[in-house]
Design a protein around this motif. Structure first.
Motif, PDB file in Angstrom:
ATOM      1  N   PRO A  24      54.078   0.032  32.051  1.00  0.00           N
ATOM      2  CA  PRO A  24      53.044   0.590  31.160  1.00  0.00           C
ATOM      3  C   PRO A  24      51.715   0.786  31.892  1.00  0.00           C
ATOM      4  O   PRO A  24      51.333  -0.014  32.748  1.00  0.00           O
ATOM      5  N   LYS A  25      51.012   1.866  31.532  1.00  0.00           N
ATOM      6  CA  LYS A  25      49.733   2.193  32.128  1.00  0.00           C
ATOM      7  C   LYS A  25      48.689   2.339  31.043  1.00  0.00           C
ATOM      8  O   LYS A  25      49.007   2.600  29.886  1.00  0.00           O
ATOM      9  N   ILE A  26      47.439   2.162  31.442  1.00  0.00           N
ATOM     10  CA  ILE A  26      46.353   2.336  30.478  1.00  0.00           C
ATOM     11  C   ILE A  26      46.271   3.796  30.058  1.00  0.00           C
ATOM     12  O   ILE A  26      46.171   4.118  28.875  1.00  0.00           O
ATOM     13  N   ILE A  27      46.336   4.701  31.010  1.00  0.00           N
ATOM     14  CA  ILE A  27      46.371   6.140  30.732  1.00  0.00           C
ATOM     15  C   ILE A  27      47.733   6.644  31.189  1.00  0.00           C
ATOM     16  O   ILE A  27      48.005   6.733  32.389  1.00  0.00           O
ATOM     17  N   GLU A  28      48.609   6.956  30.246  1.00  0.00           N
ATOM     18  CA  GLU A  28      49.970   7.354  30.563  1.00  0.00           C
ATOM     19  C   GLU A  28      50.014   8.776  31.131  1.00  0.00           C
ATOM     20  O   GLU A  28      49.142   9.614  30.847  1.00  0.00           O
ATOM     21  N   ASP A  29      51.033   9.040  31.924  1.00  0.00           N
ATOM     22  CA  ASP A  29      51.256  10.386  32.445  1.00  0.00           C
ATOM     23  C   ASP A  29      51.789  11.281  31.338  1.00  0.00           C
ATOM     24  O   ASP A  29      52.068  10.847  30.217  1.00  0.00           O
ATOM     25  N   ALA A  30      51.933  12.573  31.661  1.00  0.00           N
ATOM     26  CA  ALA A  30      52.499  13.504  30.691  1.00  0.00           C
ATOM     27  C   ALA A  30      53.928  13.086  30.345  1.00  0.00           C
ATOM     28  O   ALA A  30      54.704  12.686  31.219  1.00  0.00           O
ATOM     29  N   LYS A  31      54.280  13.164  29.078  1.00  0.00           N
ATOM     30  CA  LYS A  31      55.583  12.718  28.619  1.00  0.00           C
ATOM     31  C   LYS A  31      56.667  13.676  29.079  1.00  0.00           C
ATOM     32  O   LYS A  31      56.553  14.887  28.917  1.00  0.00           O
ATOM     33  N   GLN A  32      57.736  13.106  29.649  1.00  0.00           N
ATOM     34  CA  GLN A  32      58.855  13.893  30.129  1.00  0.00           C
ATOM     35  C   GLN A  32      59.866  14.102  28.997  1.00  0.00           C
ATOM     36  O   GLN A  32      60.106  13.209  28.183  1.00  0.00           O
ATOM     37  N   THR A  33      60.439  15.299  28.954  1.00  0.00           N
ATOM     38  CA  THR A  33      61.427  15.649  27.937  1.00  0.00           C
ATOM     39  C   THR A  33      62.776  15.859  28.598  1.00  0.00           C
ATOM     40  O   THR A  33      62.886  16.576  29.607  1.00  0.00           O
ATOM     41  N   LEU A  34      63.803  15.265  28.024  1.00  0.00           N
ATOM     42  CA  LEU A  34      65.174  15.358  28.538  1.00  0.00           C
ATOM     43  C   LEU A  34      65.982  16.269  27.624  1.00  0.00           C
ATOM     44  O   LEU A  34      66.077  16.023  26.422  1.00  0.00           O
ATOM     45  N   PHE A  35      66.543  17.341  28.187  1.00  0.00           N
ATOM     46  CA  PHE A  35      67.370  18.284  27.432  1.00  0.00           C
ATOM     47  C   PHE A  35      68.842  17.947  27.679  1.00  0.00           C
ATOM     48  O   PHE A  35      69.319  17.995  28.821  1.00  0.00           O
ATOM     49  N   LEU A  85      66.166   7.755  33.203  1.00  0.00           N
ATOM     50  CA  LEU A  85      65.458   8.923  33.722  1.00  0.00           C
ATOM     51  C   LEU A  85      63.984   8.938  33.352  1.00  0.00           C
ATOM     52  O   LEU A  85      63.304   9.941  33.586  1.00  0.00           O
ATOM     53  N   SER A  86      63.482   7.848  32.746  1.00  0.00           N
ATOM     54  CA  SER A  86      62.061   7.708  32.400  1.00  0.00           C
ATOM     55  C   SER A  86      61.572   8.883  31.551  1.00  0.00           C
ATOM     56  O   SER A  86      60.567   9.533  31.860  1.00  0.00           O
ATOM     57  N   SER A  87      62.304   9.164  30.496  1.00  0.00           N
ATOM     58  CA  SER A  87      61.950  10.257  29.588  1.00  0.00           C
ATOM     59  C   SER A  87      61.769   9.676  28.187  1.00  0.00           C
ATOM     60  O   SER A  87      62.690   9.071  27.638  1.00  0.00           O
ATOM     61  N   SER A  88      60.599   9.864  27.618  1.00  0.00           N
ATOM     62  CA  SER A  88      60.317   9.334  26.285  1.00  0.00           C
ATOM     63  C   SER A  88      60.662  10.318  25.180  1.00  0.00           C
ATOM     64  O   SER A  88      60.652   9.945  24.006  1.00  0.00           O
ATOM     65  N   LEU A  89      60.974  11.569  25.524  1.00  0.00           N
ATOM     66  CA  LEU A  89      61.341  12.587  24.547  1.00  0.00           C
ATOM     67  C   LEU A  89      62.690  13.176  24.919  1.00  0.00           C
ATOM     68  O   LEU A  89      63.047  13.255  26.104  1.00  0.00           O
ATOM     69  N   PHE A  90      63.448  13.603  23.922  1.00  0.00           N
ATOM     70  CA  PHE A  90      64.732  14.247  24.197  1.00  0.00           C
ATOM     71  C   PHE A  90      64.978  15.358  23.184  1.00  0.00           C
ATOM     72  O   PHE A  90      64.496  15.310  22.043  1.00  0.00           O
ATOM     73  N   VAL A  91      65.720  16.363  23.644  1.00  0.00           N
ATOM     74  CA  VAL A  91      66.177  17.470  22.798  1.00  0.00           C
ATOM     75  C   VAL A  91      67.686  17.566  22.979  1.00  0.00           C
ATOM     76  O   VAL A  91      68.171  17.825  24.090  1.00  0.00           O
ATOM     77  N   ARG A 107      62.086  10.905  19.918  1.00  0.00           N
ATOM     78  CA  ARG A 107      61.199  10.241  20.884  1.00  0.00           C
ATOM     79  C   ARG A 107      61.485   8.751  20.886  1.00  0.00           C
ATOM     80  O   ARG A 107      61.997   8.192  19.910  1.00  0.00           O
ATOM     81  N   MET A 108      61.150   8.126  22.010  1.00  0.00           N
ATOM     82  CA  MET A 108      61.423   6.717  22.221  1.00  0.00           C
ATOM     83  C   MET A 108      60.129   5.916  22.263  1.00  0.00           C
ATOM     84  O   MET A 108      59.059   6.446  22.585  1.00  0.00           O
ATOM     85  N   PHE A 109      60.265   4.643  21.944  1.00  0.00           N
ATOM     86  CA  PHE A 109      59.176   3.681  22.109  1.00  0.00           C
ATOM     87  C   PHE A 109      59.769   2.384  22.628  1.00  0.00           C
ATOM     88  O   PHE A 109      60.677   1.812  22.010  1.00  0.00           O
ATOM     89  N   ASP A 110      59.292   1.957  23.790  1.00  0.00           N
ATOM     90  CA  ASP A 110      59.798   0.751  24.432  1.00  0.00           C
ATOM     91  C   ASP A 110      61.304   0.869  24.680  1.00  0.00           C
ATOM     92  O   ASP A 110      62.074  -0.070  24.431  1.00  0.00           O
ATOM     93  N   ASN A 111      61.722   2.069  25.130  1.00  0.00           N
ATOM     94  CA  ASN A 111      63.123   2.370  25.468  1.00  0.00           C
ATOM     95  C   ASN A 111      64.064   2.262  24.261  1.00  0.00           C
ATOM     96  O   ASN A 111      65.270   2.074  24.431  1.00  0.00           O
ATOM     97  N   SER A 112      63.524   2.364  23.058  1.00  0.00           N
ATOM     98  CA  SER A 112      64.327   2.366  21.839  1.00  0.00           C
ATOM     99  C   SER A 112      63.906   3.548  20.973  1.00  0.00           C
ATOM    100  O   SER A 112      62.772   4.040  21.074  1.00  0.00           O
ATOM    101  N   LEU A 230      63.459   8.188  10.731  1.00  0.00           N
ATOM    102  CA  LEU A 230      62.078   7.886  11.092  1.00  0.00           C
ATOM    103  C   LEU A 230      61.849   6.375  11.126  1.00  0.00           C
ATOM    104  O   LEU A 230      62.478   5.621  10.390  1.00  0.00           O
ATOM    105  N   ALA A 231      60.949   5.970  11.973  1.00  0.00           N
ATOM    106  CA  ALA A 231      60.633   4.546  12.120  1.00  0.00           C
ATOM    107  C   ALA A 231      59.864   4.049  10.903  1.00  0.00           C
ATOM    108  O   ALA A 231      59.243   4.821  10.166  1.00  0.00           O
ATOM    109  N   SER A 232      59.899   2.758  10.681  1.00  0.00           N
ATOM    110  CA  SER A 232      59.129   2.150   9.596  1.00  0.00           C
ATOM    111  C   SER A 232      57.635   2.263   9.896  1.00  0.00           C
ATOM    112  O   SER A 232      57.219   2.505  11.036  1.00  0.00           O
ATOM    113  N   ASP A 233      56.826   2.076   8.870  1.00  0.00           N
ATOM    114  CA  ASP A 233      55.379   2.195   9.041  1.00  0.00           C
ATOM    115  C   ASP A 233      54.838   1.151  10.014  1.00  0.00           C
ATOM    116  O   ASP A 233      53.924   1.439  10.800  1.00  0.00           O
ATOM    117  N   ASP A 234      55.397  -0.058   9.983  1.00  0.00           N
ATOM    118  CA  ASP A 234      54.919  -1.109  10.888  1.00  0.00           C
ATOM    119  C   ASP A 234      55.233  -0.776  12.343  1.00  0.00           C
ATOM    120  O   ASP A 234      54.378  -0.932  13.225  1.00  0.00           O
TER     121      ASP A 234
END
Length: 319
Positions: A24-35, A85-91, A107-112, A230-234
C-alpha cells in the motif's frame, strides 16, 4: 478453521522491488484493469472489449486465453488473477442463451471482491464505424453522468463510482485547456445506461474562450443492468477511507468559495466606544481658544444659575 497465509520472502533484488511495488502507498498509482474472456463470447463482445481496452491503454492488460469462470457463482479465480497481476479492476465477458452479450465489471479491495455488476450490451457501434479522427492514447477523459438515478438510487450511485474507477487515470492538480480532448457521457434512463464517446473540438470564437463542439467518435452502446453484487455499507466505507497523511487539516475561520478564493473571519470583542480614552492623542487635544471658550461658557451658566436662584429667594421673602 483459520486460513494460514504464506509469507513470501524475496530471494533477489528484483523480487524485493516487485513486492515493494505491491505494498500500500499513500498516493496510489493509476488502477490497472484486467480484461478476461469467458468460455464463450460473441462478435459484439469481442469488438466491445477491444475498444474498451484501447480506451484504457496503457493502464490495462488483455488475457488472450478463454477461462471457464462463473463470477457470480465463484469469484475466487478472479481474485487470484487480481492478486497475481496487481490489477484492482477487471472486465469479464460472457455469452450464453440466458445472458447474451454479458459484460461484467468489478473491482477489488484488499485482494477481495468489493463490487461487481453485470451489464447486457445492446445496440453496439464500435470505434471502426465512426470514420473520424480519434483521441490520443492515455488521454484523461471527462466523465459526465446524466440522470437522477445516479444521485437518488443506491445501486446506480455505486455503479457510477465503479465507472469512475474504471475510466479515471492519475489525479492532476492543474488542467490545460488544450489537454481536454475526450469526454465520456453516461445517461441513466429506466434500467439502461446509454454510453457515448466524444472528441472535444476547440473552435475560434473571437475571444479568449474558444467555442466548444463535440464530435462522436465511438464506441456507442446501451448497457442493461442485470445483476449486481455490491459490498455492504461498512465495507464500502472502509474501502473509501483515506490515510491520515492525505487528510487536509482544517484551519479555523478560513474557508474557500466555489472559485477557490480564500476567505478569513476575524472575531472581535464587544466594543465599548463610550469608555474608550481618545483624549491622549495630541491631535485630539483642545486648543487654548477652545479651553477659554469652554471656561467662559461654564462661567455664564453659573452666573445664570445664581441669578435664577436669587430671584427665587426674593419671591419667597415677599410671600
Amino acid at each position: 478453521m483459520p486460513v494460514i497465509q504464506r509469507v513470501v520472502k524475496p530471494k533477489t533484488r528484483k523480487g524485493k522491488k516487485a513486492l515493494l511495488s505491491r505494498e500500500p502507498k499513500i498516493i496510489e498509482d493509476a488502477k490497472q484493469t484486467l480484461f478476461i474472456k469467458g468460455s464463450r463470447s460473441s462478435e459484439t463482445l469481442n469488438s466491445c472489449v477491444k475498444d474498451l481496452y484501447d480506451l484504457k491503454k496503457p493502464d490495462a492488460r488483455m488475457m488472450q486465453k478463454k477461462n471457464n469462470i462463473l463470477p457470480f457463482e465463484d469469484v475466487t479465480p478472479l481474485e487470484q488473477f487480481s492478486r497475481k497481476l496487481s490489477s484492482s479492476l477487471f472486465v469479464f465477458t460472457s455469452h450464453n442463451k440466458k445472458h447474451p452479450n454479458s459484460l461484467i465489471v468489478g473491482r477489488m479491495f484488499d485482494n477481495s471482491l468489493l463490487d461487481m455488476v453485470e451489464f447486457g450490451v445492446q445496440e453496439y457501434e464500435g470505434l471502426a464505424k465512426f470514420k473520424v479522427d480519434k483521441v490520443s492514447m492515455g488521454i484523461k477523459p471527462i466523465l459526465i453522468f446524466n440522470g437522477e438515478l445516479f444521485e437518488h438510487n443506491r445501486d446506480y450511485s455505486r455503479i457510477k463510482s465503479l465507472l469512475v474507477d474504471l475510466f479515471q487515470r492519475d489525479n492532476v492538480e492543474n488542467i490545460r485547456l488544450q489537454g481536454l480532448e475526450h469526454t465520456l457521457s453516461f445517461t441513466a434512463i429506466d434500467n439502461k445506461i446509454q454510453v457515448r464517446s466524444y472528441r472535444i473540438l476547440l473552435k475560434k470564437s473571437g475571444s479568449r474562450i474558444p467555442r466548444i463542439e463535440l464530435e462522436e467518435i465511438g464506441p456507442r452502446m446501451e448497457l442493461i443492468v442485470r445483476r449486481t453484487k455490491l459490498a455492504s455499507d461498512d465495507l464500502y466505507k472502509q474501502a473509501c477511507k483515506k490515510p491520515k497523511e492525505l487528510k487536509v487539516k482544517k484551519k479555523k475561520n478560513i474557508s474557500k468559495d466555489t472559485l477557490g478564493t480564500m476567505h478569513g473571519k476575524i472575531h472581535m470583542g464587544k466594543q465599548r466606544i463610550q469608555s474608550i480614552q481618545t483624549r491622549k492623542m495630541k491631535g485630539l487635544k483642545k486648543t487654548m481658544g477652545e479651553k477659554k471658550a469652554e471656561r467662559k461658557r461654564r462661567s455664564n451658566q453659573e452666573d445664570g444659575m445664581e441669578a435664577k436662584r436669587s430671584r427665587t429667594d426674593g419671591d419667597a421673602v415677599e410671600g
